[in-house]
Design a protein around this motif. Sequence first.
Motif: not given
Length: 116
Positions: A27-37
């Motif tokens: 649920k979270w990993r891609l969301k974290i990457i997008i937030a960092l981007r």
Amino acid sequence: MKGAISKEVCQKRLKGIDDALYAIGGKWRLKIIIALREGYTRFNEIQRTIGISAKMLSIELKELELNGFLKREVHTGPPVVVEYKLTEYSDTLEGVLQALSDWGENHREKIRRERS
């Protein structure tokens, strides 16, 4: 149905999907990457932006770091500041992120049309 593929080709595709989901699934990993981007680099910023618990964010950040998608930087001057930065390797996800985003928007619209 599309043409049949060999068992070896199927197995290779399944293994590739398994590897990808292991690295970026959940649920979270891609969301974290997008937030960092988008420029959110501190723990609390990421946590508030995506609505994740501190414990889960800590676990996921460690996994993303182990898989080479981000690095943790500690700045020691008062105050101590910890930031998370994406690595160049994370850029390899750009096509995946765009494809998932496009597919998700199309799927949402399809469901809305069918329910109307």
